[in-house]
Write an enzyme that holds these catalytic residues in place. Structure first.
Site, PDB file in Angstrom:
ATOM      1  N   GLU A 162      -1.933  -9.100   3.113  1.00 47.27           N
ATOM      2  CA  GLU A 162      -1.996  -9.718   4.442  1.00 47.27           C
ATOM      3  C   GLU A 162      -3.412 -10.125   4.828  1.00 47.27           C
ATOM      4  O   GLU A 162      -3.611 -10.923   5.750  1.00 47.27           O
ATOM      5  CB  GLU A 162      -1.388  -8.790   5.497  1.00 47.27           C
ATOM      6  CG  GLU A 162      -2.162  -7.523   5.789  1.00 47.27           C
ATOM      7  CD  GLU A 162      -1.854  -6.370   4.852  1.00 47.27           C
ATOM      8  OE1 GLU A 162      -2.223  -5.232   5.179  1.00 47.27           O
ATOM      9  OE2 GLU A 162      -1.232  -6.608   3.789  1.00 47.27           O
ATOM     10  N   HIS A 190      -3.557  -4.925  -0.035  1.00 55.21           N
ATOM     11  CA  HIS A 190      -3.128  -5.485   1.255  1.00 55.21           C
ATOM     12  C   HIS A 190      -3.204  -7.010   1.226  1.00 55.21           C
ATOM     13  O   HIS A 190      -4.196  -7.602   1.664  1.00 55.21           O
ATOM     14  CB  HIS A 190      -3.998  -4.931   2.387  1.00 55.21           C
ATOM     15  CG  HIS A 190      -3.710  -3.516   2.730  1.00 55.21           C
ATOM     16  ND1 HIS A 190      -2.732  -3.157   3.636  1.00 55.21           N
ATOM     17  CD2 HIS A 190      -4.248  -2.354   2.280  1.00 55.21           C
ATOM     18  CE1 HIS A 190      -2.687  -1.837   3.738  1.00 55.21           C
ATOM     19  NE2 HIS A 190      -3.596  -1.331   2.929  1.00 55.21           N
ATOM     20  N   CYS A 207       0.842  -1.195   0.000  1.00 49.80           N
ATOM     21  CA  CYS A 207       0.000   0.000   0.000  1.00 49.80           C
ATOM     22  C   CYS A 207       0.885   1.257   0.000  1.00 49.80           C
ATOM     23  O   CYS A 207       1.584   1.520  -0.961  1.00 49.80           O
ATOM     24  CB  CYS A 207      -0.980  -0.038   1.167  1.00 49.80           C
ATOM     25  SG  CYS A 207      -2.284   1.221   1.044  1.00 49.80           S
TER      26      CYS A 207
END
Length: 238
Positions: A218, A216, A113
């Site tokens: 994750e 993102h 990001c």
């Protein structure tokens, strides 16, 4: 020999209020969890630019995280600061120092990001300060739905490191940004774009592993997201 490579993770910084009456660091758990699940030993890096080289002596790779702030446009010749821009000078000073140091050592770097945007600046690239003022689009890059859901798809550029990692031409991503990479820097490549042409990823083939994604991973909203962390951790073993 280390069984788990040590990966430095940059932190966000907040002013007093909410959690503490004093300034504090913060970061979502899933950044650390994604690295640990991929086989790394994550290590948090407080913002001390003068210690950047000392940190780099201790780690095998660098993860530059995101946050609700922007890179100072004066750092990439961006002109006047747009009214929507929010700065965290102390954080940016440290992240630029440690990222440039990592790139100089050819240490693996993953930017997520805002970390992707900072990586582009460290590579000599430039940013769009505010997407709505520069690109006509119906895509809401600050997606209104939760971050654990996809906001749109991206197209992966053929022949890139990201394409080799992902193994498919498109993937779903969660998008939370009002800025974007304008140019990736000398020798760097755009590796992913949104349907409206907004840059969603950059990389530099001249480095062992210098990869940035605007979304993102994750959160693992796409089955391919964990592959990014697996490839990064594997590069840090080398």
């Amino acid at each position: 020999m280390r069984t788990r490579p040590i990966i430095g993770v940059t932190l966000d910084a907040e002013e007093p209020g909410g959690y503490s009456k004093l300034p504090w660091y913060a970061l979502r758990k899933n950044y650390f969890a994604a690295l640990a699940e991929a086989g790394a030993l994550p290590m948090a890096l407080p913002h001390h630019p003068e210690l950047a080289e000392a940190y780099l002596d201790q780690i095998d790779g660098l993860l530059v995280t995101g946050g609700a702030f922007d890179v100072d446009p004066s750092l990439y010749g961006g002109g006047d600061t747009h009214p929507t821009v929010t700065l965290k000078a102390g954080r940016t000073d440290f992240e630029l120092a440690v990222t440039r140091g990592a790139l100089k050592r050819d240490m693996p770097v993953l930017g997520i990001c805002g970390g992707e945007q900072l990586l582009a600046v460290a590579l000599g690239g430039t940013l769009i300060q505010h997407i709505p003022d520069s690109i006509r689009t119906e895509i809401e890059h600050e997606q209104p739905n939760p971050r654990h859901e996809p906001g749109h798809e991206v197209t992966i550029a053929e022949g890139t490191l990201l394409a080799r990692i992902i193994g498919k031409p498109r993937m779903a991503v969660n998008s939370a940004h009002h800025q974007a990479v304008a140019t990736p820097g000398p020798g760097a490549l755009v590796n992913a774009t949104a349907p409206d042409g907004v840059v969603e990823g950059v990389e530099h083939p001249g480095h062992r592993f210098a990869l940035g994604v605007q979304w993102h991973p994750e959160y693992a909203v796409d089955p391919a997201d964990p592959l990014i962390f697996t490839a990064f951790v594997q590069a840090c073993r080398g």
